[in-house]
Design a protein around this motif. Structure first.
Motif, mmCIF file in Angstrom:
data_model
loop_
_atom_site.group_PDB
_atom_site.id
_atom_site.type_symbol
_atom_site.label_atom_id
_atom_site.label_comp_id
_atom_site.label_asym_id
_atom_site.label_seq_id
_atom_site.Cartn_x
_atom_site.Cartn_y
_atom_site.Cartn_z
ATOM 1 N N THR A 273 0.850 -1.200 0.000
ATOM 2 C CA THR A 273 0.000 0.000 0.000
ATOM 3 C C THR A 273 0.885 1.250 0.000
ATOM 4 O O THR A 273 2.057 1.202 0.373
ATOM 5 C CB THR A 273 -0.919 0.017 1.227
ATOM 6 O OG1 THR A 273 -0.112 -0.004 2.420
ATOM 7 C CG2 THR A 273 -1.835 -1.202 1.241
ATOM 8 N N ASP A 274 0.331 2.365 -0.433
ATOM 9 C CA ASP A 274 1.057 3.643 -0.441
ATOM 10 C C ASP A 274 2.387 3.521 -1.184
ATOM 11 O O ASP A 274 3.451 3.864 -0.673
ATOM 12 C CB ASP A 274 1.301 4.140 0.987
ATOM 13 C CG ASP A 274 0.003 4.298 1.761
ATOM 14 O OD1 ASP A 274 -0.931 4.905 1.220
ATOM 15 O OD2 ASP A 274 -0.085 3.798 2.897
ATOM 16 N N ILE A 275 2.322 3.015 -2.422
ATOM 17 C CA ILE A 275 3.523 2.809 -3.229
ATOM 18 C C ILE A 275 4.245 4.136 -3.468
ATOM 19 O O ILE A 275 3.632 5.129 -3.865
ATOM 20 C CB ILE A 275 3.158 2.149 -4.574
ATOM 21 C CG1 ILE A 275 2.666 0.711 -4.326
ATOM 22 C CG2 ILE A 275 4.345 2.146 -5.527
ATOM 23 C CD1 ILE A 275 2.109 0.048 -5.566
ATOM 24 N N ILE A 276 5.545 4.136 -3.217
ATOM 25 C CA ILE A 276 6.366 5.330 -3.459
ATOM 26 C C ILE A 276 6.808 5.381 -4.925
ATOM 27 O O ILE A 276 6.713 6.404 -5.585
ATOM 28 C CB ILE A 276 7.605 5.343 -2.543
ATOM 29 C CG1 ILE A 276 7.183 5.317 -1.063
ATOM 30 C CG2 ILE A 276 8.488 6.551 -2.838
ATOM 31 C CD1 ILE A 276 6.334 6.496 -0.640
ATOM 32 N N ASP A 277 7.313 4.244 -5.438
ATOM 33 C CA ASP A 277 7.815 4.203 -6.810
ATOM 34 C C ASP A 277 7.871 2.740 -7.245
ATOM 35 O O ASP A 277 8.636 1.960 -6.676
ATOM 36 C CB ASP A 277 9.211 4.835 -6.882
ATOM 37 C CG ASP A 277 9.664 5.119 -8.310
ATOM 38 O OD1 ASP A 277 9.101 4.528 -9.246
ATOM 39 O OD2 ASP A 277 10.595 5.935 -8.476
ATOM 40 N N ARG A 278 7.071 2.377 -8.238
ATOM 41 C CA ARG A 278 7.085 0.992 -8.700
ATOM 42 C C ARG A 278 8.003 0.784 -9.898
ATOM 43 O O ARG A 278 8.240 -0.349 -10.305
ATOM 44 C CB ARG A 278 5.685 0.495 -9.046
ATOM 45 C CG ARG A 278 4.959 1.268 -10.121
ATOM 46 C CD ARG A 278 3.763 0.489 -10.644
ATOM 47 N NE ARG A 278 4.170 -0.577 -11.557
ATOM 48 C CZ ARG A 278 3.328 -1.375 -12.202
ATOM 49 N NH1 ARG A 278 2.029 -1.243 -12.015
ATOM 50 N NH2 ARG A 278 3.765 -2.299 -13.024
ATOM 51 N N VAL A 279 8.535 1.863 -10.469
ATOM 52 C CA VAL A 279 9.484 1.724 -11.577
ATOM 53 C C VAL A 279 10.750 1.045 -11.056
ATOM 54 O O VAL A 279 11.312 1.445 -10.041
ATOM 55 C CB VAL A 279 9.818 3.096 -12.193
ATOM 56 C CG1 VAL A 279 10.897 2.942 -13.262
ATOM 57 C CG2 VAL A 279 8.571 3.730 -12.772
ATOM 58 N N GLY A 280 11.183 0.020 -11.753
ATOM 59 C CA GLY A 280 12.328 -0.757 -11.289
ATOM 60 C C GLY A 280 11.933 -1.949 -10.447
ATOM 61 O O GLY A 280 12.800 -2.708 -9.997
ATOM 62 N N GLY A 281 10.630 -2.157 -10.245
ATOM 63 C CA GLY A 281 10.178 -3.285 -9.443
ATOM 64 C C GLY A 281 10.570 -4.618 -10.047
ATOM 65 O O GLY A 281 11.010 -5.531 -9.338
ATOM 66 N N GLY A 282 10.418 -4.749 -11.367
ATOM 67 C CA GLY A 282 10.807 -5.984 -12.027
ATOM 68 C C GLY A 282 12.312 -6.203 -11.986
ATOM 69 O O GLY A 282 12.781 -7.339 -11.820
ATOM 70 N N ASP A 283 13.086 -5.134 -12.115
ATOM 71 C CA ASP A 283 14.540 -5.244 -12.043
ATOM 72 C C ASP A 283 14.988 -5.659 -10.647
ATOM 73 O O ASP A 283 15.940 -6.421 -10.491
ATOM 74 C CB ASP A 283 15.194 -3.908 -12.415
ATOM 75 C CG ASP A 283 14.715 -3.376 -13.748
ATOM 76 O OD1 ASP A 283 14.538 -4.188 -14.676
ATOM 77 O OD2 ASP A 283 14.501 -2.153 -13.858
ATOM 78 N N SER A 284 14.288 -5.148 -9.626
ATOM 79 C CA SER A 284 14.640 -5.533 -8.255
ATOM 80 C C SER A 284 14.302 -7.002 -8.004
ATOM 81 O O SER A 284 14.975 -7.679 -7.232
ATOM 82 C CB SER A 284 13.934 -4.631 -7.242
ATOM 83 O OG SER A 284 12.530 -4.699 -7.378
ATOM 84 N N PHE A 285 13.272 -7.516 -8.685
ATOM 85 C CA PHE A 285 12.972 -8.936 -8.587
ATOM 86 C C PHE A 285 14.064 -9.746 -9.285
ATOM 87 O O PHE A 285 14.551 -10.751 -8.751
ATOM 88 C CB PHE A 285 11.613 -9.259 -9.214
ATOM 89 C CG PHE A 285 11.314 -10.737 -9.255
ATOM 90 C CD1 PHE A 285 10.814 -11.379 -8.138
ATOM 91 C CD2 PHE A 285 11.560 -11.478 -10.402
ATOM 92 C CE1 PHE A 285 10.570 -12.751 -8.153
ATOM 93 C CE2 PHE A 285 11.317 -12.848 -10.438
ATOM 94 C CZ PHE A 285 10.815 -13.484 -9.304
ATOM 95 N N ALA A 286 14.451 -9.324 -10.488
ATOM 96 C CA ALA A 286 15.479 -10.049 -11.237
ATOM 97 C C ALA A 286 16.786 -10.115 -10.451
ATOM 98 O O ALA A 286 17.402 -11.187 -10.330
ATOM 99 C CB ALA A 286 15.710 -9.384 -12.590
ATOM 100 N N SER A 287 17.219 -8.987 -9.920
ATOM 101 C CA SER A 287 18.466 -8.975 -9.137
ATOM 102 C C SER A 287 18.315 -9.793 -7.866
ATOM 103 O O SER A 287 19.254 -10.480 -7.447
ATOM 104 C CB SER A 287 18.873 -7.533 -8.804
ATOM 105 O OG SER A 287 17.808 -6.820 -8.213
ATOM 106 N N GLY A 288 17.130 -9.751 -7.255
ATOM 107 C CA GLY A 288 16.898 -10.552 -6.066
ATOM 108 C C GLY A 288 16.947 -12.035 -6.363
ATOM 109 O O GLY A 288 17.467 -12.831 -5.566
ATOM 110 N N LEU A 289 16.423 -12.419 -7.524
ATOM 111 C CA LEU A 289 16.450 -13.834 -7.895
ATOM 112 C C LEU A 289 17.882 -14.287 -8.182
ATOM 113 O O LEU A 289 18.305 -15.359 -7.725
ATOM 114 C CB LEU A 289 15.574 -14.070 -9.122
ATOM 115 C CG LEU A 289 15.477 -15.534 -9.574
ATOM 116 C CD1 LEU A 289 14.780 -16.384 -8.516
ATOM 117 C CD2 LEU A 289 14.748 -15.642 -10.906
ATOM 118 N N ILE A 290 18.622 -13.491 -8.945
ATOM 119 C CA ILE A 290 20.015 -13.840 -9.240
ATOM 120 C C ILE A 290 20.799 -13.994 -7.941
ATOM 121 O O ILE A 290 21.551 -14.966 -7.749
ATOM 122 C CB ILE A 290 20.663 -12.784 -10.148
ATOM 123 C CG1 ILE A 290 19.984 -12.756 -11.519
ATOM 124 C CG2 ILE A 290 22.162 -13.047 -10.309
ATOM 125 C CD1 ILE A 290 20.347 -11.555 -12.372
#
Length: 342
Positions: A273-290
């Motif tokens: 809730t109350d999202i500050i910035d969702r841009v880069g969310g997919g990239d943060s998932f990719a880096s988290g998975l790696i």
């Protein structure tokens, strides 16, 4: 230490203040960002040896950009200085039922016009363990698609694991080829695939009746979709798909799934809730998975690390995910209260 190499475009990001419309105030906030650089920065924040490769013009703005990426400990030695301009993207952050908007100004950028022989891939991959690319660079231009293919082939020849975030960008595929025409060939060199709700469909042309516009998700359909991807691309050892339930611009349900030879895994879901910035969310998932695949032998833990990392990114302005491994693991352990730490 073996390097984790990422390759793609980094841009000047110009954002309207807060939740304002474009030029509601005569101001734009200037930072830098781009899918592959975002991954490199996050990997470095987790303590991994990350390198970012791109092409940038030889000017003061590009100099500032390189200094910013280097400040996170990312190796920038292999950035090629060439071309006339750096790509730009403009961002207007949405709120409630008003969606965010992205406007690209990246035609003719240095990376879009770079030639394949501008990069010494043998040297770049000489000490590399992992190579990450996205579907964005192949969308920029025909030369960008060729360059991406050359890079992936060189990585495989060097024995480097290749991951690809399929990242469909409809506004970019303008040079005469469709995304599936290019991406179906590129993913033949990919070991770990990463996608969101629409990427498998629009980048690879694989459908299993998943409604990406509804705002709600049927996870059983993603179980079938992930199985279909691995069936069509047996070279791929695993495919991870982020699952976003967009209830409004400020509130999303966030989770992910992963399929490999050992079956289908589903993460916990976060109500953001109350999202500050969702841009880069997919990239943060990719880096988290790696990163998770390096930290844990258990693939469920790797997936959970990726989802927790990308959940935290929604609380941080800018493209980069400025969190540490310990902060991610704390959320993984169930501490999401947001209480002040003293």
């Amino acid at each position: 230490m073996s390097k984790f190499v990422t390759f793609g475009e980094i841009m000047l990001r110009l954002k309207s203040p807060g939740h304002e419309r474009f030029f509601q105030s005569p101001l734009l906030q200037a930072t830098f960002g781009g899918g592959e650089s975002n991954v490199a920065v996050a990997l470095s924040n987790y303590g991994l040896d990350a390198a970012f490769v791109t092409a940038l013009p030889d000017n003061d703005i590009a100099d500032a950009c390189i200094r910013e990426v280097r400040s996170f400990g990312v190796d920038t030695r292999h950035i090629v200085r060439a071309g006339e301009r750096m790509g730009i993207y403009f961002l207007e952050t949405g709120a409630n039922q008003r969606p965010s908007k992205v406007i690209y100004d990246r035609a003719g950028s240095a990376i879009a016009e770079a030639s394949a022989n501008a990069f010494d891939w043998k040297t770049i991959f000489s000490d590399a363990k992992w190579f990450h690319i996205t579907g964005i660079t192949p969308a920029l231009s025909e030369s960008g698609a060729h360059l991406s293919m050359v890079a992936c082939k060189a990585a495989k020849e060097a024995g480097v694991t290749v991951s690809c975030d399929f990242n469909f960008r409809g506004k970019l595929w303008k040079y005469g080829k469709t995304a599936p025409e290019v991406m179906r060939e590129l993913v033949k060199y990919v070991d770990v695939g990463i996608a969101n709700e629409e990427d498998c469909q629009k980048s690879l042309g694989i459908t299993v009746d998943v409604d990406i516009e509804s705002g709600s998700l049927d996870k059983q359909k993603y179980e079938r979709l992930s199985a279909r991807v691995l069936e069509l691309y047996p070279n791929m050892s695993s495919i991870a798909i982020t699952l976003r339930e967009s209830k409004s611009a400020d509130r999303n349900g966030w989770s992910a799934c992963l399929r490999d030879a050992n079956g289908f895994k589903l993460s916990r879901q976060y109500d953001i809730t109350d999202i500050i910035d969702r841009v880069g969310g997919g990239d943060s998932f990719a880096s988290g998975l790696i990163a998770g695949l390096q930290f844990y032998e258990n693939r469920q833990q790797s997936l959970d690390f990726a989802v927790a990392a990308s959940c935290l990114k929604h609380s941080i302005s800018g493209d980069f995910n400025r969190v540490s491994r310990s902060e991610v693991e704390k959320l993984m352990g169930g501490d999401g209260s947001g209480r002040v730490q003293r």
